[in-house]
Motif scaffolding. Structure first.
Motif, short mmCIF file in Angstrom:
data_model
loop_
_atom_site.label_atom_id
_atom_site.label_comp_id
_atom_site.label_asym_id
_atom_site.label_seq_id
_atom_site.Cartn_x
_atom_site.Cartn_y
_atom_site.Cartn_z
N UNK A 26 0.85 -1.20 0.00
CA UNK A 26 0.00 0.00 0.00
C UNK A 26 0.88 1.25 0.00
N UNK A 27 1.96 1.18 0.76
CA UNK A 27 2.90 2.31 0.78
C UNK A 27 3.53 2.52 -0.59
N UNK A 28 4.02 1.42 -1.19
CA UNK A 28 4.66 1.52 -2.50
C UNK A 28 3.68 2.06 -3.53
N UNK A 41 3.86 11.72 -2.63
CA UNK A 41 3.29 10.60 -1.90
C UNK A 41 3.42 10.86 -0.42
N UNK A 42 3.14 9.83 0.44
CA UNK A 42 3.21 10.05 1.89
C UNK A 42 4.62 10.43 2.34
N UNK A 43 4.72 11.53 3.12
CA UNK A 43 6.04 12.00 3.57
C UNK A 43 6.08 12.28 5.06
N UNK A 44 4.93 12.35 5.73
CA UNK A 44 4.90 12.91 7.07
C UNK A 44 5.29 11.90 8.16
N UNK A 45 4.79 10.69 8.08
CA UNK A 45 4.96 9.73 9.18
C UNK A 45 6.27 8.98 8.99
N UNK A 46 7.24 9.29 9.82
CA UNK A 46 8.52 8.60 9.71
C UNK A 46 9.32 9.11 8.52
N UNK A 47 10.58 8.66 8.39
CA UNK A 47 11.41 9.10 7.27
C UNK A 47 10.81 8.64 5.94
N UNK A 48 10.65 9.54 5.01
CA UNK A 48 10.03 9.28 3.71
C UNK A 48 8.63 8.67 3.85
N UNK A 50 7.76 6.27 5.78
CA UNK A 50 7.87 4.81 5.82
C UNK A 50 6.97 4.17 6.87
N UNK A 51 6.55 4.95 7.87
CA UNK A 51 5.71 4.36 8.91
C UNK A 51 4.22 4.52 8.60
N UNK A 52 3.91 5.05 7.44
CA UNK A 52 2.52 5.33 7.07
C UNK A 52 1.61 4.10 7.18
N UNK A 53 2.00 2.92 6.65
CA UNK A 53 1.09 1.76 6.76
C UNK A 53 0.77 1.41 8.20
N UNK A 54 1.76 1.55 9.10
CA UNK A 54 1.52 1.23 10.51
C UNK A 54 0.54 2.23 11.10
N UNK A 55 0.74 3.51 10.76
CA UNK A 55 -0.18 4.55 11.26
C UNK A 55 -1.60 4.27 10.77
N UNK A 56 -1.74 3.90 9.49
CA UNK A 56 -3.07 3.60 8.95
C UNK A 56 -3.71 2.44 9.70
N UNK A 57 -2.88 1.43 9.97
CA UNK A 57 -3.38 0.24 10.64
C UNK A 57 -3.90 0.58 12.03
N UNK A 58 -3.12 1.38 12.77
CA UNK A 58 -3.55 1.75 14.12
C UNK A 58 -4.82 2.59 14.05
N UNK A 59 -4.85 3.50 13.08
CA UNK A 59 -6.00 4.39 12.97
C UNK A 59 -7.28 3.59 12.73
N UNK A 60 -7.18 2.59 11.86
CA UNK A 60 -8.39 1.88 11.47
C UNK A 60 -8.94 1.03 12.62
N UNK A 61 -8.05 0.72 13.60
CA UNK A 61 -8.50 0.00 14.79
C UNK A 61 -9.49 0.84 15.61
N UNK A 62 -9.30 2.15 15.58
CA UNK A 62 -10.08 3.02 16.45
C UNK A 62 -11.31 3.58 15.77
N UNK A 63 -11.63 3.08 14.59
CA UNK A 63 -12.77 3.62 13.87
C UNK A 63 -14.05 2.88 14.25
N UNK A 64 -15.16 3.63 14.23
CA UNK A 64 -16.43 3.01 14.60
C UNK A 64 -16.89 2.08 13.50
N UNK A 65 -17.40 0.93 13.91
CA UNK A 65 -17.88 -0.07 12.97
C UNK A 65 -19.39 0.11 12.81
N UNK A 66 -19.81 0.48 11.62
CA UNK A 66 -21.24 0.77 11.41
C UNK A 66 -21.89 -0.38 10.66
N UNK A 67 -22.91 -0.97 11.27
CA UNK A 67 -23.70 -2.00 10.60
C UNK A 67 -25.06 -1.38 10.31
#
Lengths: 331, 125
Positions: A26-28, A41-48, A50-67
């Motif tokens: 996803x990062x590539x 492309x993504x530049x903010x989280x970590x050098x170049x 590079x930590x963007x996928x991890x940040x996305x992963x953590x973020x999506x854990x905290x999102x409300x699940x709507x059924x």
């Protein structure tokens, strides 16, 4: 008992490697598409970034699940799991190297085609159970897309089975290595092209990514999904991309081997470990996925089915007839 | 191949099914523990571009989807027939080539019939 532990360790290794690859694909993808459009492309989280996928992963854990309230709740909730599980089981029959394979089934290729068919159930159930018009239509369209291109995919792989005389992916690679060219992509060029195009359509990727045609279908069968259930679909899509890349490398590009005529010219290449060749081929295919997405516009739904039924299936049949004829002549 | 060897070969498949199910399920479970849950009626309505949706979606839809599914079944069975043929092709010899050309020829008749009936024609003219 020891055997069971070995299987568990192997499975853990495969899952770890593949899931890490999915995260960084996803990062590539964002980086490459960014560069293709003269962005960074993504530049903010970590050098170049590079930590963007991890940040996305953590973020999506905290999102409300709507059924949605009118949805068929049980089916709505298990559909992503069906898609994920039946995508992941394809990994069992993939030989990553000469001796590294989870389950050395003699029907490997058939197994992959079968589980691809089961994953369609997940799409239909997701679209149907949401009880939303966009989801419903999107689910129907995606399902008929995947079904249509599965035929073309099966036909192109039938040519490979015919040449190799085996359904076992490991034996296909070995048989391939013993031919003149060392790869089936050269003698079966039509089959190879058919395979690549249908691999794109099978995984719902550009230029066949109808679920992402926002202007007409919002998000197709994914419209009502949110938070981690959406992430599971996303994960399954990327794993499916890798499965197609594995299949392409194994069935058409020689898997972990390199063609003999190249070894004759450059003998030192034989020292390179097989897994590296395999990885290079797979990365090249993944790069092709991203490159095409950055380059080509999306097809309309009727155009998509026309390509599948009127171009790819006849081409697949022609390829099969040619391969059968050549094999008869004993070339 | 004995019964045991067969089970042993398929054991990793079972394990992978279980593990991938556990991965997906446990992630959903963990996420359930930490994510917020503040539902209200408007949030839970299906997405419809701002207009309140009036009734269920489960109604009639374009018949072409059924036809595509039917034609798919025929062609998919054809491919399933092709695989065993491809496997034993070398052993049977010239006869196999002839047989398969005949088989594909019969299938092509059906294929062109479907095209003639405009099964794959989605535009309205």
């Amino acid at each position: 008992m020891i055997e069971l532990i070995i299987i568990f360790i192997k499975t853990a290794v495969v899952f770890g490697v593949v899931l890490a690859h999915v995260a960084y694909t996803t990062y590539a993808e964002r980086k490459i598409i960014g560069r293709a459009q003269a962005r960074m492309g993504p530049m903010e989280v970590g050098p170049y970034g590079l930590l963007q996928p991890i940040a996305d992963f953590i973020k999506i854990f905290f999102k409300e699940d709507i059924v949605p309230m009118n949805a068929e709740k049980v089916l709505f909730q298990i559909a992503p799991l069906i898609v994920l599980v039946f995508t992941m089981i394809n990994l069992t029959v993939i030989p990553f190297d000469r001796n590294f394979i989870l389950a050395d089934l003699n029907i490997g290729l058939l197994f992959i085609l079968a589980s691809a068919s089961v994953a369609v159930y997940g799409i239909i159930l997701a679209g149907w159970s949401s009880n939303s018009r966009y989801s419903f239509l999107g689910g129907l369209r995606s399902a008929s897309q995947v079904l249509s291109y599965e035929i073309a995919l099966g036909l192109s792989l039938a040519g490979v089975v015919l040449s190799a005389g085996s359904l076992n992916l490991r034996e296909i690679v070995i048989a391939q290595h013993n031919t003149v060219f060392g790869v089936y992509a050269i003698p079966q060029i039509i089959g190879f092209i058919v395979f690549v195009i249908s691999a794109f359509a099978e995984t719902n990727r550009a230029p066949f990514d109808l679920p992402e045609a926002e202007t007409e279908l919002v998000a197709g069968y994914l419209t009502e999904y949110s938070a981690f259930r959406y992430a599971l679909f996303f994960l399954a899509e990327y794993v499916a991309m890798y499965i197609m890349a594995f299949l392409c490398a194994l069935c058409f590009l020689g898997g972990w081997t390199i063609p003999k005529f190249i070894i004759d010219i450059l003998p030192f290449l034989e020292k390179v470990p097989g897994i590296l060749w395999f990885a290079i081929k797979v990365y090249a295919f993944i790069f092709l996925y991203i490159w095409v997405r950055a380059t080509l516009p999306r097809y309309r739904f009727d155009q998509l089915l026309n390509i599948g039924w009127k171009v790819l299936i006849p081409a697949g049949i022609v390829n099969l007839l040619i391969v059968a004829f050549i094999k008869r002549l004993g070339l | 191949m004995g019964q045991d060897a067969l089970t042993q070969r398929y054991l990793p498949v079972l394990i992978v099914i279980i593990i991938s199910f556990i991965i997906g399920f446990s992630m959903l479970l963990i996420s359930r523990l930490i994510r917020p849950k503040r539902p209200y009626t408007l949030k839970l309505t299906p997405y419809e571009c701002g207009i309140p949706s009036t009734e269920d979606t489960w109604e009639r839809f374009n018949v072409k989807f059924y036809i595509v599914a039917l034609v798919f079944v025929i062609f998919d069975v054809e491919i399933i027939f092709l695989y065993p043929w491809a496997l034993v092709y070398k052993k049977i010899g010239f006869y196999a080539l002839l047989e398969m050309y005949l088989f594909i020829f019969i299938l092509l008749i059906g294929y062109f019939y479907a095209i003639g009936k405009k099964v794959f024609n989605w535009s309205k003219e």
